[in-house]
Design a protein around this motif. Sequence first.
Motif, PDB file in Angstrom:
ATOM      1  N   TYR A 126       0.870  -1.180   0.000  1.00  0.00           N
ATOM      2  CA  TYR A 126       0.000   0.000   0.000  1.00  0.00           C
ATOM      3  C   TYR A 126       0.904   1.226   0.000  1.00  0.00           C
ATOM      4  N   LEU A 127       0.923   1.899  -1.160  1.00  0.00           N
ATOM      5  CA  LEU A 127       1.869   2.983  -1.394  1.00  0.00           C
ATOM      6  C   LEU A 127       1.138   4.249  -1.809  1.00  0.00           C
ATOM      7  N   ASP A 128       1.934   5.318  -1.878  1.00  0.00           N
ATOM      8  CA  ASP A 128       1.374   6.621  -2.247  1.00  0.00           C
ATOM      9  C   ASP A 128       1.039   6.648  -3.738  1.00  0.00           C
ATOM     10  N   TYR A 129       0.165   7.581  -4.118  1.00  0.00           N
ATOM     11  CA  TYR A 129      -0.261   7.708  -5.511  1.00  0.00           C
ATOM     12  C   TYR A 129       0.908   8.049  -6.443  1.00  0.00           C
ATOM     13  N   THR A 130       1.977   8.557  -5.908  1.00  0.00           N
ATOM     14  CA  THR A 130       3.109   8.966  -6.753  1.00  0.00           C
ATOM     15  C   THR A 130       4.064   7.819  -7.086  1.00  0.00           C
ATOM     16  N   LEU A 133      10.870  -5.520  -2.048  1.00  0.00           N
ATOM     17  CA  LEU A 133      10.139  -4.407  -2.658  1.00  0.00           C
ATOM     18  C   LEU A 133      10.009  -3.241  -1.684  1.00  0.00           C
ATOM     19  N   ILE A 134       9.771  -3.540  -0.416  1.00  0.00           N
ATOM     20  CA  ILE A 134       9.717  -2.462   0.582  1.00  0.00           C
ATOM     21  C   ILE A 134      11.075  -1.782   0.684  1.00  0.00           C
ATOM     22  N   ASP A 135      12.138  -2.572   0.681  1.00  0.00           N
ATOM     23  CA  ASP A 135      13.487  -2.013   0.738  1.00  0.00           C
ATOM     24  C   ASP A 135      13.775  -1.143  -0.493  1.00  0.00           C
ATOM     25  N   PHE A 136      13.304  -1.595  -1.671  1.00  0.00           N
ATOM     26  CA  PHE A 136      13.484  -0.824  -2.905  1.00  0.00           C
ATOM     27  C   PHE A 136      12.774   0.523  -2.826  1.00  0.00           C
ATOM     28  N   VAL A 137      11.554   0.524  -2.314  1.00  0.00           N
ATOM     29  CA  VAL A 137      10.791   1.779  -2.202  1.00  0.00           C
ATOM     30  C   VAL A 137      11.438   2.704  -1.187  1.00  0.00           C
ATOM     31  N   GLN A 138      11.910   2.146  -0.064  1.00  0.00           N
ATOM     32  CA  GLN A 138      12.529   2.980   0.959  1.00  0.00           C
ATOM     33  C   GLN A 138      13.798   3.665   0.450  1.00  0.00           C
ATOM     34  N   LYS A 139      14.592   2.952  -0.346  1.00  0.00           N
ATOM     35  CA  LYS A 139      15.859   3.502  -0.809  1.00  0.00           C
ATOM     36  C   LYS A 139      15.690   4.447  -1.995  1.00  0.00           C
ATOM     37  N   ASN A 140      14.776   4.124  -2.902  1.00  0.00           N
ATOM     38  CA  ASN A 140      14.682   4.882  -4.149  1.00  0.00           C
ATOM     39  C   ASN A 140      13.487   5.838  -4.201  1.00  0.00           C
ATOM     40  N   TYR A 141      12.410   5.531  -3.554  1.00  0.00           N
ATOM     41  CA  TYR A 141      11.219   6.374  -3.597  1.00  0.00           C
ATOM     42  C   TYR A 141      10.625   6.515  -2.199  1.00  0.00           C
ATOM     43  N   PRO A 142      11.398   7.067  -1.260  1.00  0.00           N
ATOM     44  CA  PRO A 142      10.865   7.178   0.112  1.00  0.00           C
ATOM     45  C   PRO A 142       9.627   8.070   0.190  1.00  0.00           C
ATOM     46  N   HIS A 143       9.521   9.015  -0.743  1.00  0.00           N
ATOM     47  CA  HIS A 143       8.357   9.897  -0.731  1.00  0.00           C
ATOM     48  C   HIS A 143       7.084   9.172  -1.170  1.00  0.00           C
ATOM     49  N   ALA A 152       4.822   2.839 -11.183  1.00  0.00           N
ATOM     50  CA  ALA A 152       4.509   1.415 -11.300  1.00  0.00           C
ATOM     51  C   ALA A 152       5.495   0.692 -12.210  1.00  0.00           C
ATOM     52  N   ASP A 153       5.960   1.322 -13.275  1.00  0.00           N
ATOM     53  CA  ASP A 153       6.873   0.644 -14.199  1.00  0.00           C
ATOM     54  C   ASP A 153       8.196   0.291 -13.536  1.00  0.00           C
ATOM     55  N   GLU A 154       8.754   1.222 -12.737  1.00  0.00           N
ATOM     56  CA  GLU A 154      10.006   0.934 -12.047  1.00  0.00           C
ATOM     57  C   GLU A 154       9.829  -0.190 -11.024  1.00  0.00           C
ATOM     58  N   LEU A 155       8.708  -0.166 -10.338  1.00  0.00           N
ATOM     59  CA  LEU A 155       8.448  -1.212  -9.365  1.00  0.00           C
ATOM     60  C   LEU A 155       8.259  -2.563 -10.060  1.00  0.00           C
ATOM     61  N   ARG A 156       7.651  -2.576 -11.226  1.00  0.00           N
ATOM     62  CA  ARG A 156       7.450  -3.802 -11.996  1.00  0.00           C
ATOM     63  C   ARG A 156       8.790  -4.366 -12.472  1.00  0.00           C
ATOM     64  N   GLN A 157       9.683  -3.470 -12.918  1.00  0.00           N
ATOM     65  CA  GLN A 157      11.004  -3.924 -13.357  1.00  0.00           C
ATOM     66  C   GLN A 157      11.791  -4.541 -12.199  1.00  0.00           C
ATOM     67  N   GLU A 158      11.667  -3.935 -11.001  1.00  0.00           N
ATOM     68  CA  GLU A 158      12.355  -4.480  -9.834  1.00  0.00           C
ATOM     69  C   GLU A 158      11.796  -5.847  -9.457  1.00  0.00           C
ATOM     70  N   LEU A 159      10.481  -6.022  -9.557  1.00  0.00           N
ATOM     71  CA  LEU A 159       9.881  -7.327  -9.287  1.00  0.00           C
ATOM     72  C   LEU A 159      10.407  -8.366 -10.268  1.00  0.00           C
ATOM     73  N   VAL A 189      -1.006  -2.161  -4.479  1.00  0.00           N
ATOM     74  CA  VAL A 189      -0.155  -2.771  -5.495  1.00  0.00           C
ATOM     75  C   VAL A 189      -0.086  -4.269  -5.221  1.00  0.00           C
ATOM     76  N   ARG A 190      -0.435  -5.072  -6.235  1.00  0.00           N
ATOM     77  CA  ARG A 190      -0.390  -6.522  -6.078  1.00  0.00           C
ATOM     78  C   ARG A 190       0.698  -7.106  -6.963  1.00  0.00           C
ATOM     79  N   ALA A 191       1.629  -7.844  -6.315  1.00  0.00           N
ATOM     80  CA  ALA A 191       2.652  -8.585  -7.051  1.00  0.00           C
ATOM     81  C   ALA A 191       2.219 -10.048  -7.110  1.00  0.00           C
ATOM     82  N   LEU A 192       2.182 -10.589  -8.322  1.00  0.00           N
ATOM     83  CA  LEU A 192       1.777 -11.979  -8.538  1.00  0.00           C
ATOM     84  C   LEU A 192       3.021 -12.806  -8.833  1.00  0.00           C
ATOM     85  N   LEU A 193       3.135 -13.990  -8.194  1.00  0.00           N
ATOM     86  CA  LEU A 193       4.303 -14.844  -8.362  1.00  0.00           C
ATOM     87  C   LEU A 193       3.883 -16.297  -8.188  1.00  0.00           C
TER      88      LEU A 193
END
Length: 364
Positions: free
Chosen positions: A265-269, A331-341, A272-279, A308-312
Amino acid sequence: MADQLVDLLDHIPDFLYNIIIAVAAVLVGFILKLILSRIFKVYSKFSNYFLINTSVKHLQGVLWYFLPLLMLNLALPLMRLGSELKGPLDKTVEILFTIGFAIILIKIVRIAEEYVYYTYDLKEDIFKERKIRTQLQFLRKIVISLIIFIAAGIILLSFDSMRKIGAGLLTSVGVGGIIIGFAAQKSLANLLAGFQIAFTQPIRIDDLLVVEGESGRVEEITLTYVVVRIWDQRRLILPINYFIEKPFLNLTRHATELTGTVFLYLDYTIPADELRQELNRLLEESPLWDKREKALQITNTSEHAVEVRALLSAKNSGDVFELRCYIREKLIDFVQKNYPHCLPKTRAEIKPATINPANMENLI
């Protein structure tokens, strides 16, 4: 020489003569057991034949008891026994012989079960192996119960008093049958449910179930109950007809492969594409992923965050759980480091207050 031996035996007292015959019979039985054990041990050194090896493993203990008893039973007609001793001794040996024979039959059932396990050691077809294991375990319990029941019946019916009791019971079989039918209806229902489960197989040994709000694997299926081993090593015991009468979730009915989800559960900003590539990168690097399913989607929105739903996917439930935990953490670590806002936040808009010039003198 033979005549002298006969004359010598004739002059031996009956009590001593009977002891000699009994000891000789028991010794012959022990010697036969040693000879058979030696033959099978020598054979097993030159052969890996599974049936011989498992027969030796299961039968070597009971043969120490059964063969001497068999020889003693054969030697009874040679003893000099009066009527007051012959009847009780015959009855005792007969009962012990029946018990020994029943034990051998039970061991043979176990040998047959292990032989079928060995024959159907299907590492590649785990579903067929689990199906056969489930059916064999149920059949083994049924057959062993029948052997014990029949052996007990033979022993009881060998007594005249028990025959009289049986004859008396037969005169009231109508009323007794009705009473037994009502008293045993639950047990009969469980037994029939066991047959249905063994052959229609809604559950099998090692199936992953969700039942009564708990997730666990089928550890044991008996004639009356099913044991489910929960992930924290607790055991959930359920009556076997539960799986006929009530709904439950079987996660490995036809396949062990499972699909899992990770929700963030993330902010509207959030991009999604960067998060998808990281997944995609995380899944490609993980040995737990079976390369069947991968996706990242925004599946819901609220006034505070987007869902945001990641399917695996993975090859079994254990791998799915481990992979979900791993992906969630990374993914949480990725958001904290790259998109903390982009972490969830609560917004509030603060407007500057407007002051009426007419009220300025009250503020001075």
